[in-house]
Design a protein around this motif. Structure first.
Motif, PDB file in Angstrom:
ATOM      1  N   GLU A  97       0.831  -1.202   0.000  1.00  0.00           N
ATOM      2  CA  GLU A  97       0.000   0.000   0.000  1.00  0.00           C
ATOM      3  C   GLU A  97       0.867   1.255   0.000  1.00  0.00           C
ATOM      4  OE1 GLU A  97      -3.506   2.175   2.672  1.00  0.00           O
ATOM      5  OE2 GLU A  97      -2.861   0.131   3.143  1.00  0.00           O
ATOM      6  N   HIS A 131       2.374   1.755  -3.393  1.00  0.00           N
ATOM      7  CA  HIS A 131       1.357   2.276  -4.310  1.00  0.00           C
ATOM      8  C   HIS A 131       1.171   3.777  -4.105  1.00  0.00           C
ATOM      9  CE1 HIS A 131      -2.324   2.702  -6.608  1.00  0.00           C
ATOM     10  NE2 HIS A 131      -2.898   3.225  -5.546  1.00  0.00           N
ATOM     11  N   GLU A 132       1.137   4.213  -2.863  1.00  0.00           N
ATOM     12  CA  GLU A 132       0.985   5.646  -2.582  1.00  0.00           C
ATOM     13  C   GLU A 132       2.176   6.433  -3.100  1.00  0.00           C
ATOM     14  OE1 GLU A 132       0.349   5.974   1.591  1.00  0.00           O
ATOM     15  OE2 GLU A 132      -1.624   5.008   1.541  1.00  0.00           O
ATOM     16  N   ASN A 166       4.041   5.525  -5.679  1.00  0.00           N
ATOM     17  CA  ASN A 166       3.872   5.554  -7.131  1.00  0.00           C
ATOM     18  C   ASN A 166       2.978   6.717  -7.549  1.00  0.00           C
ATOM     19  OD1 ASN A 166       5.391   3.233  -7.469  1.00  0.00           O
ATOM     20  ND2 ASN A 166       3.636   1.874  -7.749  1.00  0.00           N
ATOM     21  N   GLU A 167       1.853   6.879  -6.839  1.00  0.00           N
ATOM     22  CA  GLU A 167       0.903   7.931  -7.172  1.00  0.00           C
ATOM     23  C   GLU A 167       1.507   9.311  -6.932  1.00  0.00           C
ATOM     24  OE1 GLU A 167      -2.318   7.498  -8.508  1.00  0.00           O
ATOM     25  OE2 GLU A 167      -1.390   5.541  -8.854  1.00  0.00           O
ATOM     26  N   ALA A 168       2.258   9.449  -5.845  1.00  0.00           N
ATOM     27  CA  ALA A 168       2.858  10.750  -5.521  1.00  0.00           C
ATOM     28  C   ALA A 168       3.903  11.152  -6.558  1.00  0.00           C
ATOM     29  CB  ALA A 168       3.485  10.703  -4.126  1.00  0.00           C
ATOM     30  N   LEU A 223       4.024  10.049  -9.695  1.00  0.00           N
ATOM     31  CA  LEU A 223       3.290  10.319 -10.930  1.00  0.00           C
ATOM     32  C   LEU A 223       2.704  11.725 -10.915  1.00  0.00           C
ATOM     33  CD1 LEU A 223       2.009   9.447 -13.617  1.00  0.00           C
ATOM     34  CD2 LEU A 223       0.126   8.446 -12.295  1.00  0.00           C
ATOM     35  N   TYR A 224       2.121  12.117  -9.806  1.00  0.00           N
ATOM     36  CA  TYR A 224       1.541  13.446  -9.678  1.00  0.00           C
ATOM     37  C   TYR A 224       2.620  14.526  -9.807  1.00  0.00           C
ATOM     38  CZ  TYR A 224      -0.950  17.433  -7.656  1.00  0.00           C
ATOM     39  OH  TYR A 224      -1.510  18.678  -7.441  1.00  0.00           O
ATOM     40  N   TYR A 277       3.929  11.214 -16.564  1.00  0.00           N
ATOM     41  CA  TYR A 277       4.150   9.882 -17.123  1.00  0.00           C
ATOM     42  C   TYR A 277       5.481   9.722 -17.841  1.00  0.00           C
ATOM     43  CZ  TYR A 277      -0.747   8.581 -16.309  1.00  0.00           C
ATOM     44  OH  TYR A 277      -1.947   8.270 -15.725  1.00  0.00           O
ATOM     45  N   SER A 283       2.778   0.291 -13.921  1.00  0.00           N
ATOM     46  CA  SER A 283       3.152   1.594 -13.369  1.00  0.00           C
ATOM     47  C   SER A 283       4.090   2.325 -14.314  1.00  0.00           C
ATOM     48  CB  SER A 283       3.834   1.422 -12.006  1.00  0.00           C
ATOM     49  OG  SER A 283       5.154   0.948 -12.186  1.00  0.00           O
TER      50      SER A 283
END
Length: 297
Positions: A143, A146-147, A149-151, A153-154, A158, A185
């Motif tokens: 988890e 994953h967080e 990865n999102e941070a 990406l933001y 990409y 990802s």
């Protein structure tokens, strides 16, 4: 031999200054140079006692605690480091060690702002302690990864090339779950693997590591994790055939390098073999040894 026909570089943990980057830029057959790991804030690291040990059997124990100049140093000197690396015809990888997903994003963004070619998100550093308690290792928390990865990406989108450095996993099931997380990802490369969490005692049962707050714990690397590192590399090459897999861990000679390459690794990082002496000639000699024994005729 000049540059090798695969990604060849030092591992994170040593080059954290302009001077150290300049030294590595002088190694002809390196293709990439890894700077860091850097954290968001300046860190003095663990103090008191022995916090880095190279044993006679090639095992290393690291409880340095990530000493580095942080984002301030990167912003002040990062573009100079990038220029040194690029002028030498090499690529710069900035390794970032984070303590929250938001920090992962900040480190990625700063790395690309200074012109780095790649950002290596360090998810597996086990040698950081606060008040005697080890910080959570992200590699073992799906988890949290994953967080992160999102941070990232933001923060960078990409298109920026992101790598992730993972801890060694002891089971196929763990690796399969991690591979599923990264299969879709933005992460371009998996660096396997970081040091293994643990404690190593002398024959009299006293710890090798005596740095304040560590309770004798540190990240164990070098020859003692070679078998685990090889299996992690082999399995991730099968699980993630579209990603670069960078082999690291217990690599001490040309045969070790070739064993990672034949299973599909796109590149090699050298850690303990170099840390033992901190002599960049080790990196050149290992590369030359591989070229002489396994390189094209």
């Amino acid at each position: 031999m000049d540059k090798l026909p695969f990604l060849y570089m030092n591992a994170a943990g040593w080059a954290k200054s302009v001077e150290q980057i300049r030294i590595l830029a002088g190694v002809p057959n390196l293709t990439h140079i890894v700077a860091g790991s850097f954290t968001v804030n300046y860190r003095e690291g663990n103090t008191g006692g022995t916090n880095f040990v190279c044993l006679d059997d090639g095992t290393t124990i690291n409880a340095l605690g990530l000493p580095n100049g942080g984002i301030p140093y990167l912003k002040s000197h990062g573009k100079v480091m990038t220029k040194i690396v690029h002028d030498a015809g090499k690529k710069l990888v900035v390794s970032g060690a984070w303590f929250s997903p938001e920090e992962a994003g900040i480190l990625a963004e700063t790395s690309f702002e200074i012109g780095a070619d790649y950002f290596e998100r360090n998810d597996g550093c086990p040698n950081v302690f606060d008040d005697g308690k080890r910080k959570e290792i992200a590699s073992y928390n799906l988890e949290l990864m994953h967080e992160a990865n999102e941070a990232v990406l933001y923060a960078v989108g990409y298109n920026e090339p992101v790598w992730v450095k993972l801890s060694p996993y002891e089971s196929r099931e763990e690796r399969e779950k991690v591979a599923k997380l990264y299969s879709e990802s933005i992460v371009r490369a998996i660096v396997t693997c970081n040091t293994r969490p643990g404690r190593l005692l002398k024959s009299d049962r006293t710890p090798y590591i005596t740095a304040k707050g560590t309770d004798g714990n540190g990240g164990i690397g070098g020859t003692s994790i070679k078998q685990s590192a090889e299996e992690n590399a082999r399995h991730f090459c099968r699980l993630l055939p579209k990603k670069w897999i960078i082999g690291v861990g217990g690599i001490a000679n040309a045969r070790d390098m070739e064993e990672r390459l034949v299973v599909g690794c796109a590149g090699i990082q050298i850690a303990s073999a170099f840390f033992w002496s901190e002599n960049p000639k080790v990196l050149q000699d290992l590369g030359n040894e591989w070229a002489n024994e396994y390189g094209p005729a």
